[in-house]
Design a protein around this motif. Sequence first.
Motif, mmCIF file in Angstrom:
data_model
loop_
_atom_site.group_PDB
_atom_site.id
_atom_site.type_symbol
_atom_site.label_atom_id
_atom_site.label_comp_id
_atom_site.label_asym_id
_atom_site.label_seq_id
_atom_site.Cartn_x
_atom_site.Cartn_y
_atom_site.Cartn_z
ATOM 1 N N GLU A 58 -8.905 13.225 1.215
ATOM 2 C CA GLU A 58 -8.816 12.078 3.168
ATOM 3 C C GLU A 58 -7.352 10.813 2.797
ATOM 4 O O GLU A 58 -6.733 10.864 1.594
ATOM 5 N N VAL A 59 -7.258 11.364 3.749
ATOM 6 C CA VAL A 59 -5.405 11.003 4.157
ATOM 7 C C VAL A 59 -5.904 10.136 5.558
ATOM 8 O O VAL A 59 -7.064 10.450 6.542
ATOM 9 N N ILE A 60 -5.775 8.819 5.410
ATOM 10 C CA ILE A 60 -5.750 7.506 6.111
ATOM 11 C C ILE A 60 -4.786 6.538 6.097
ATOM 12 O O ILE A 60 -3.766 6.283 5.688
ATOM 13 N N PHE A 61 -4.717 6.654 8.252
ATOM 14 C CA PHE A 61 -3.756 5.648 8.221
ATOM 15 C C PHE A 61 -3.730 4.275 8.879
ATOM 16 O O PHE A 61 -5.187 4.389 9.479
ATOM 17 N N ASP A 62 -2.560 3.922 8.407
ATOM 18 C CA ASP A 62 -3.011 2.369 9.179
ATOM 19 C C ASP A 62 -1.656 1.803 9.307
ATOM 20 O O ASP A 62 -0.505 1.591 9.346
ATOM 21 N N HIS A 63 -1.616 1.976 10.814
ATOM 22 C CA HIS A 63 -0.686 0.951 11.417
ATOM 23 C C HIS A 63 -0.619 -0.707 11.496
ATOM 24 O O HIS A 63 -1.506 -0.943 12.544
ATOM 25 N N VAL A 65 0.160 5.178 5.381
ATOM 26 C CA VAL A 65 -0.552 6.120 4.868
ATOM 27 C C VAL A 65 -1.011 5.982 3.567
ATOM 28 O O VAL A 65 0.252 5.913 2.510
ATOM 29 N N SER A 66 -2.020 6.180 3.187
ATOM 30 C CA SER A 66 -3.362 6.866 1.766
ATOM 31 C C SER A 66 -3.659 8.009 1.673
ATOM 32 O O SER A 66 -4.373 8.623 2.213
ATOM 33 N N ALA A 67 -3.088 8.262 0.756
ATOM 34 C CA ALA A 67 -4.356 9.532 0.348
ATOM 35 C C ALA A 67 -5.029 8.940 -0.485
ATOM 36 O O ALA A 67 -4.690 8.833 -1.470
ATOM 37 N N SER A 68 -6.360 9.846 -1.164
ATOM 38 C CA SER A 68 -6.687 10.030 -2.552
ATOM 39 C C SER A 68 -7.794 10.897 -2.512
ATOM 40 O O SER A 68 -8.447 12.283 -1.988
ATOM 41 N N LEU A 69 -7.717 11.280 -3.524
ATOM 42 C CA LEU A 69 -8.776 12.492 -4.244
ATOM 43 C C LEU A 69 -9.343 12.111 -5.090
ATOM 44 O O LEU A 69 -9.020 11.528 -6.522
ATOM 45 N N ASP A 70 -11.135 12.307 -5.538
ATOM 46 C CA ASP A 70 -11.905 11.870 -6.330
ATOM 47 C C ASP A 70 -12.212 13.520 -7.216
ATOM 48 O O ASP A 70 -12.765 14.541 -7.006
ATOM 49 N N MET A 71 -11.622 13.046 -8.513
ATOM 50 C CA MET A 71 -11.783 13.886 -9.796
ATOM 51 C C MET A 71 -13.071 14.180 -10.511
ATOM 52 O O MET A 71 -13.648 13.007 -10.483
ATOM 53 N N LYS A 72 -12.737 14.984 -11.399
ATOM 54 C CA LYS A 72 -13.853 14.748 -12.444
ATOM 55 C C LYS A 72 -13.366 13.408 -13.640
ATOM 56 O O LYS A 72 -14.582 12.181 -13.021
ATOM 57 N N SER A 73 -12.414 13.293 -13.458
ATOM 58 C CA SER A 73 -12.192 11.924 -15.273
ATOM 59 C C SER A 73 -11.619 10.797 -13.971
ATOM 60 O O SER A 73 -11.563 10.009 -14.217
ATOM 61 N N LEU A 75 -2.900 7.580 -3.411
ATOM 62 C CA LEU A 75 -1.606 7.274 -3.564
ATOM 63 C C LEU A 75 -1.372 6.404 -2.546
ATOM 64 O O LEU A 75 -1.515 7.082 -1.289
ATOM 65 N N ALA A 76 -0.408 5.858 -2.116
ATOM 66 C CA ALA A 76 0.265 5.383 -0.612
ATOM 67 C C ALA A 76 1.259 5.286 -0.531
ATOM 68 O O ALA A 76 2.022 4.678 -1.425
ATOM 69 N N LYS A 77 1.756 5.406 0.312
ATOM 70 C CA LYS A 77 3.138 5.456 0.961
ATOM 71 C C LYS A 77 3.211 4.333 2.468
ATOM 72 O O LYS A 77 3.106 4.294 3.837
ATOM 73 N N GLU A 78 4.979 3.733 3.004
ATOM 74 C CA GLU A 78 5.237 3.433 4.006
ATOM 75 C C GLU A 78 6.026 3.524 4.130
ATOM 76 O O GLU A 78 7.791 3.557 3.822
ATOM 77 N N ASP A 79 6.352 3.921 6.098
ATOM 78 C CA ASP A 79 7.248 4.610 7.063
ATOM 79 C C ASP A 79 7.197 3.784 8.119
ATOM 80 O O ASP A 79 6.292 3.972 8.338
ATOM 81 N N PRO A 124 5.453 8.495 10.734
ATOM 82 C CA PRO A 124 4.155 9.080 10.076
ATOM 83 C C PRO A 124 4.553 9.856 9.595
ATOM 84 O O PRO A 124 3.467 10.243 8.724
ATOM 85 N N LEU A 125 4.726 10.923 10.926
ATOM 86 C CA LEU A 125 4.843 12.149 10.111
ATOM 87 C C LEU A 125 5.759 11.907 8.779
ATOM 88 O O LEU A 125 5.919 12.588 7.047
ATOM 89 N N LYS A 126 7.328 11.908 9.018
ATOM 90 C CA LYS A 126 7.602 11.202 7.274
ATOM 91 C C LYS A 126 6.942 10.614 5.876
ATOM 92 O O LYS A 126 7.123 10.968 5.279
ATOM 93 N N ALA A 127 6.200 9.736 7.098
ATOM 94 C CA ALA A 127 5.351 9.296 5.506
ATOM 95 C C ALA A 127 4.139 10.383 5.020
ATOM 96 O O ALA A 127 4.065 10.271 3.729
ATOM 97 N N VAL A 128 3.360 11.260 5.800
ATOM 98 C CA VAL A 128 2.661 11.932 5.080
ATOM 99 C C VAL A 128 3.426 12.857 4.779
ATOM 100 O O VAL A 128 2.947 12.980 3.565
ATOM 101 N N ILE A 129 4.382 13.537 5.577
ATOM 102 C CA ILE A 129 5.095 14.239 4.486
ATOM 103 C C ILE A 129 5.700 13.877 2.789
ATOM 104 O O ILE A 129 5.300 14.907 1.388
#
Length: 110
Positions: A45-50, A57-65, A70-74, A77-82
């Motif tokens: 999931e990649v989620i944007f908030d302006h 921009v935050s990214a999440s991945l639900d693994m087994k454990s 993780l989130a970044k601000e900039d 938006p393209l630079k933040a995603v990269i």
Amino acid sequence: MVELVIKNLKEVEEQYHDRIERVCKKKVTFFERLFKRYDKDLVLEVIFDHSASTYKVSASLDMKSKKVLLAKEDKDPLKAVIHLLDEFKKVVKRQYDHERKLYLFKRKRK
């Protein structure tokens, strides 16, 4: 299998939509190769908030454990995603190695 979900993309200016989707799809190929033999189907999931002048921009991945988040601000938006997905790739790889208990084995040096 890794599925990509981009949420709140409408908060980003229209000119960035294509490039953001391309960058995300390109990074998903790395995760698909990494989790080729993983038991669980994963959703990235990649989620944007302006707010004000910055994009969060935050990214999440639900693994087994555990769920990796993780989130970044900039201002760009393209630079933040990269930057976010590059850093997220390292964090997920580290967690995946931890799940496989690779830290217990020493590798032979050539």
